[in-house]
Scaffold this motif. Sequence first.
Motif, PDB file in Angstrom:
ATOM      1  N   GLU B  43      36.227  39.062   0.752  1.00 30.94           N
ATOM      2  CA  GLU B  43      36.633  37.696   1.047  1.00 30.94           C
ATOM      3  C   GLU B  43      36.136  36.715  -0.005  1.00 30.94           C
ATOM      4  O   GLU B  43      35.188  36.998  -0.730  1.00 30.94           O
ATOM      5  CB  GLU B  43      36.067  37.269   2.408  1.00 30.94           C
ATOM      6  CG  GLU B  43      36.883  37.750   3.573  1.00 30.94           C
ATOM      7  CD  GLU B  43      36.070  37.690   4.851  1.00 30.94           C
ATOM      8  OE1 GLU B  43      36.341  36.802   5.658  1.00 30.94           O
ATOM      9  OE2 GLU B  43      35.172  38.521   5.013  1.00 30.94           O
ATOM     10  N   SER B  44      36.737  35.556  -0.005  1.00 34.54           N
ATOM     11  CA  SER B  44      36.303  34.480  -0.873  1.00 34.54           C
ATOM     12  C   SER B  44      34.818  34.199  -0.617  1.00 34.54           C
ATOM     13  O   SER B  44      34.395  34.104   0.522  1.00 34.54           O
ATOM     14  CB  SER B  44      37.140  33.255  -0.512  1.00 34.54           C
ATOM     15  OG  SER B  44      36.782  32.191  -1.302  1.00 34.54           O
ATOM     16  N   ALA B 184      48.948  34.008  -6.663  1.00 31.99           N
ATOM     17  CA  ALA B 184      49.764  32.792  -6.654  1.00 31.99           C
ATOM     18  C   ALA B 184      50.971  32.876  -7.584  1.00 31.99           C
ATOM     19  O   ALA B 184      51.694  31.916  -7.759  1.00 31.99           O
ATOM     20  CB  ALA B 184      48.948  31.544  -6.979  1.00 31.99           C
ATOM     21  N   HIS B 213      42.077  39.481  -3.897  1.00 29.97           N
ATOM     22  CA  HIS B 213      42.041  39.659  -2.453  1.00 29.97           C
ATOM     23  C   HIS B 213      43.395  40.143  -1.947  1.00 29.97           C
ATOM     24  O   HIS B 213      43.589  40.328  -0.762  1.00 29.97           O
ATOM     25  CB  HIS B 213      41.513  38.431  -1.704  1.00 29.97           C
ATOM     26  CG  HIS B 213      42.340  37.211  -1.832  1.00 29.97           C
ATOM     27  ND1 HIS B 213      41.863  36.052  -2.365  1.00 29.97           N
ATOM     28  CD2 HIS B 213      43.613  36.973  -1.496  1.00 29.97           C
ATOM     29  CE1 HIS B 213      42.813  35.148  -2.336  1.00 29.97           C
ATOM     30  NE2 HIS B 213      43.887  35.676  -1.820  1.00 29.97           N
ATOM     31  N   VAL B 215      45.499  43.142  -1.447  1.00 30.44           N
ATOM     32  CA  VAL B 215      45.329  44.590  -1.467  1.00 30.44           C
ATOM     33  C   VAL B 215      46.535  45.292  -2.095  1.00 30.44           C
ATOM     34  O   VAL B 215      46.417  46.412  -2.579  1.00 30.44           O
ATOM     35  CB  VAL B 215      45.026  45.183  -0.070  1.00 30.44           C
ATOM     36  CG1 VAL B 215      43.649  44.765   0.395  1.00 30.44           C
ATOM     37  CG2 VAL B 215      46.083  44.783   0.931  1.00 30.44           C
ATOM     38  N   GLY B 216      47.674  44.615  -2.126  1.00 31.25           N
ATOM     39  CA  GLY B 216      48.844  45.186  -2.793  1.00 31.25           C
ATOM     40  C   GLY B 216      48.580  45.358  -4.284  1.00 31.25           C
ATOM     41  O   GLY B 216      48.933  46.376  -4.886  1.00 31.25           O
ATOM     42  N   ASN B 219      46.143  48.163  -4.798  1.00 34.25           N
ATOM     43  CA  ASN B 219      46.840  49.423  -4.600  1.00 34.25           C
ATOM     44  C   ASN B 219      47.652  49.811  -5.830  1.00 34.25           C
ATOM     45  O   ASN B 219      47.762  50.975  -6.175  1.00 34.25           O
ATOM     46  CB  ASN B 219      47.768  49.273  -3.388  1.00 34.25           C
ATOM     47  CG  ASN B 219      48.233  50.601  -2.840  1.00 34.25           C
ATOM     48  OD1 ASN B 219      47.805  51.651  -3.309  1.00 34.25           O
ATOM     49  ND2 ASN B 219      49.112  50.555  -1.857  1.00 34.25           N
ATOM     50  N   ALA B 220      48.200  48.804  -6.517  1.00 34.16           N
ATOM     51  CA  ALA B 220      49.109  49.095  -7.626  1.00 34.16           C
ATOM     52  C   ALA B 220      48.392  49.480  -8.913  1.00 34.16           C
ATOM     53  O   ALA B 220      48.911  50.275  -9.681  1.00 34.16           O
ATOM     54  CB  ALA B 220      50.026  47.895  -7.870  1.00 34.16           C
ATOM     55  N   LEU B 254      39.669  44.469   6.796  1.00 31.87           N
ATOM     56  CA  LEU B 254      40.436  43.872   5.698  1.00 31.87           C
ATOM     57  C   LEU B 254      41.857  44.428   5.684  1.00 31.87           C
ATOM     58  O   LEU B 254      42.833  43.684   5.615  1.00 31.87           O
ATOM     59  CB  LEU B 254      39.795  44.222   4.353  1.00 31.87           C
ATOM     60  CG  LEU B 254      38.760  43.305   3.743  1.00 31.87           C
ATOM     61  CD1 LEU B 254      38.374  43.824   2.361  1.00 31.87           C
ATOM     62  CD2 LEU B 254      39.279  41.874   3.637  1.00 31.87           C
ATOM     63  N   SER B 257      44.202  43.278   8.355  1.00 34.58           N
ATOM     64  CA  SER B 257      44.535  41.850   8.382  1.00 34.58           C
ATOM     65  C   SER B 257      45.795  41.542   7.584  1.00 34.58           C
ATOM     66  O   SER B 257      46.222  40.396   7.522  1.00 34.58           O
ATOM     67  CB  SER B 257      43.407  41.028   7.768  1.00 34.58           C
ATOM     68  OG  SER B 257      42.241  41.168   8.505  1.00 34.58           O
ATOM     69  N   VAL B 258      46.345  42.553   6.909  1.00 31.60           N
ATOM     70  CA  VAL B 258      47.445  42.292   5.994  1.00 31.60           C
ATOM     71  C   VAL B 258      48.776  42.617   6.648  1.00 31.60           C
ATOM     72  O   VAL B 258      48.960  43.722   7.148  1.00 31.60           O
ATOM     73  CB  VAL B 258      47.289  43.142   4.715  1.00 31.60           C
ATOM     74  CG1 VAL B 258      48.396  42.859   3.727  1.00 31.60           C
ATOM     75  CG2 VAL B 258      45.936  42.873   4.081  1.00 31.60           C
ATOM     76  N   PRO B 259      49.714  41.665   6.668  1.00 32.64           N
ATOM     77  CA  PRO B 259      51.028  41.983   7.235  1.00 32.64           C
ATOM     78  C   PRO B 259      51.758  43.011   6.373  1.00 32.64           C
ATOM     79  O   PRO B 259      51.600  43.039   5.161  1.00 32.64           O
ATOM     80  CB  PRO B 259      51.774  40.647   7.233  1.00 32.64           C
ATOM     81  CG  PRO B 259      50.946  39.683   6.472  1.00 32.64           C
ATOM     82  CD  PRO B 259      49.621  40.290   6.186  1.00 32.64           C
TER      83      PRO B 259
END
Lengths: 330, 326
Positions: B43-44, B184, B213, B215-216, B219-220, B254, B257-259
């Motif tokens: 987290e931040s 962003a 933060h 995770v995609g 993962n990549a 963590l 929490s990710v959609p």
Amino acid sequence: MSEAPLIVADELQCLFTVRRGPVEFIRGKASRIHAVDTVSFTLERAEILALVGESGCGKSTVGRMLVKMEEPTAGALTFAGETVNALSGARLKEFRRRAQMIFQNPFEAFDPRLTIGTSLQQAMQIHNIGKDQHDRLQRIVTVMERSGLTPAEDFLSRYPHELSGGQSQRIATVRVMLLSPEFVVADEPVSMLDVSVRADILNQLLDLRDELDMGIVFITHDLAVARYIADRIAVMYLGMFVEVGPAEEILANPRHPYSQALLSNTLPAGDEDRITEPMPIGGEVPTPVDIQPGCRFANRCPFAFDRCFKETPILQAHGGKTEVACHLLG
Amino acid sequence: MSESLLELRNVSIRYRTGRGHVSAVEDVSLQVPTGASIGLVGESGSGKSTLALALMRLLPQNAEVTGEMIFAGENLVTKTESQLSKGWRWRKLAMVFQKSLAAMSPVHRIGQQMEDVLTIHEPHLTKPEREQRLHDVLTSVRLPNRVLRAYPFELSGGMMQRSMIALGLLCNPPFLIFDEATTALDVITQTQILKEIERLKAEYNLTTIVISHDVGVINAVTDTVAVLYAGQLMEVAPRETFFSNPQHPYSQALISSVPRLRGEKTRLAGIPGSLPDLTNPPQGCRFAPRCPHATEGCLAVTPPLVEVAPGHLVRCTDIPLREVVA
Ligand SMILES: Nc1ncnc2c1ncn2[C@@H]1O[C@H](COP(=O)(O)OP(=O)(O)OP(=O)(O)O)[C@@H](O)[C@H]1O
Ligand SMILES: Nc1ncnc2c1ncn2[C@@H]1O[C@H](COP(=O)(O)OP(=O)(O)O)[C@@H](O)[C@H]1O
Ligand code: SF4
Ligand code: SF4
Ligand SMILES: [Mg+2]
Ligand SMILES: [Mg+2]
């Protein structure tokens, strides 16, 4: 007779005239940026519509027109059966309570010179919410504690710069709850936040929708977030809706080449595979100046053919609930 | 397994502030093999940028580093500023910053700023050699030469981010840190930049630390994931293991929490509560106040980082217990 839809946007358009920008400099004349060009849609109460697309495609401009922070150059906006364009006086003030906006940068939402407590109280006072100071404070504390901002007193005396991004965004959501609006535009409210805070804010908005029957236009460039929160998704490109339909339908079967590009370039967040190979599309969103006829995506579209450069495709249904603007579909 | 280019040994970092000492990084030990790509998540406020800036030796005055950071056999912690600026920073270790706009001067052209970096760090280069180098690095991140004449505000977010990567690569460093380098950006630009990073890694055998933060992103482009919480390493795992079988309760929280783009849509759990006050961190496990599995034992002593499988380290007393249950 059924109730009027919460929002009816009818061919909304927003042009900006560039007076001394680089474009005028090169061309030697004033140019017009088609930030939003004839966008139409309906939003029902308790419905959530996600606007997705690359940065610069006009999402925020649509959002700002919907809450009357930007005047459309053309087109009509109706809110709960009432024409918004001409609102003034008490009706306008009432509209300003009933339609709220949550911003991407939560720090913009509060006056830096006022404590959070004062800001929240003022917002309520302006709209005659609460009997007196004490009652307002009571309500603020209740809502804050329900949103996980405990102890609330701790936050009330703080200034905006003393809050983390996540805390400010939670408080911006608290303010919305205090005013009980019927309609909210949330402009990328979670894109700068941690995944954990993001989950909380998304859940808060979903709860608000359930409790207040609030309609929400949620702006994001993250399709997984759009899927989580929205009933419907509108994919925008250069000021236009290119595909609109039920969220699951668009994610399962995106039909516009730009929607396909967006989805295939979205990184899987877990151990699942990519949906498909990322569809390569070159370049970046161009600035929509002095628009010519034809599909606005044509110069980046891998499937473009002759007709795409001559004729602007119109948004239409091709069987099913989703509407698509692409010549490939006939 | 190849030799470690970088090894952190018991690194702790504190900021002295009016409110006391902020314990931003606590006893972090980590191996970074040559050619590896470590993803740093948390987290931040969990200490990711602090750790990265410590490696660059760019921490503010009020920061204190203890422990050792061994890079190519030498301890970065004890290097003097003049040693660092001659041949270390930007030459051997470079970084792409979280706030990329803030890292460039708004009033100078991109090309000028890049030339300045080269003049300082590689003074032996001739003007044509410098120009050639600028051209090469722009090509490697697929930017047109006209970017050199542009001011930062004239570039789109994606082009600016590429310029920052170009700046990081300018002196051909073997080691590069990306701090939220694609956060962003929209997905299409992000995919393009991540592809560039992958290509550069393969081409130059770059060793990287990727902070995000998202995770995609982790993962990549990473092969190992290190999870930092309130300054402590909670889990270090091969990427596949981290995503398919995370062991630490914080890692699990963590990830959930990710959609997701696919699969059943269930309410996101989130992680109730927030990071502890780092001027006065909780005794024992720093995650205990938010952990659904916490017991009194967790509050007593800091759990050690234990190797549960080759290359998989977890800091949690509850691990054996849950394995028995499962
Ligand atoms: N100059 C400073 N003085 C005092 N405290 C600081 C300073 N810089 C950072 N901190 C504190 O150190 C902790 C770690 O901060 P850091 O910036 O490393 O977090 P991060 O993991 O990079 O977070 P983010 O994801 O927001 O970038 C936080 O508690 C932060 O408030
Ligand atoms: N006040 C303005 N003056 C001139 N151009 C603008 C203004 N606001 C937005 N634009 C332009 O309109 C387009 C859409 O912008 P915006 O709605 O902010 O997009 P998004 O929210 O999708 O990033 C962009 O090309 C942007 O540069
Ligand atoms: S209309 Fe033509 S250019 Fe536009 S998206 Fe469809 S195929 Fe591509
Ligand atoms: S040590 Fe205890 S508190 Fe910490 S993560 Fe494990 S179970 Fe939770
Ligand atoms: Mg915007
Ligand atoms: Mg950081």
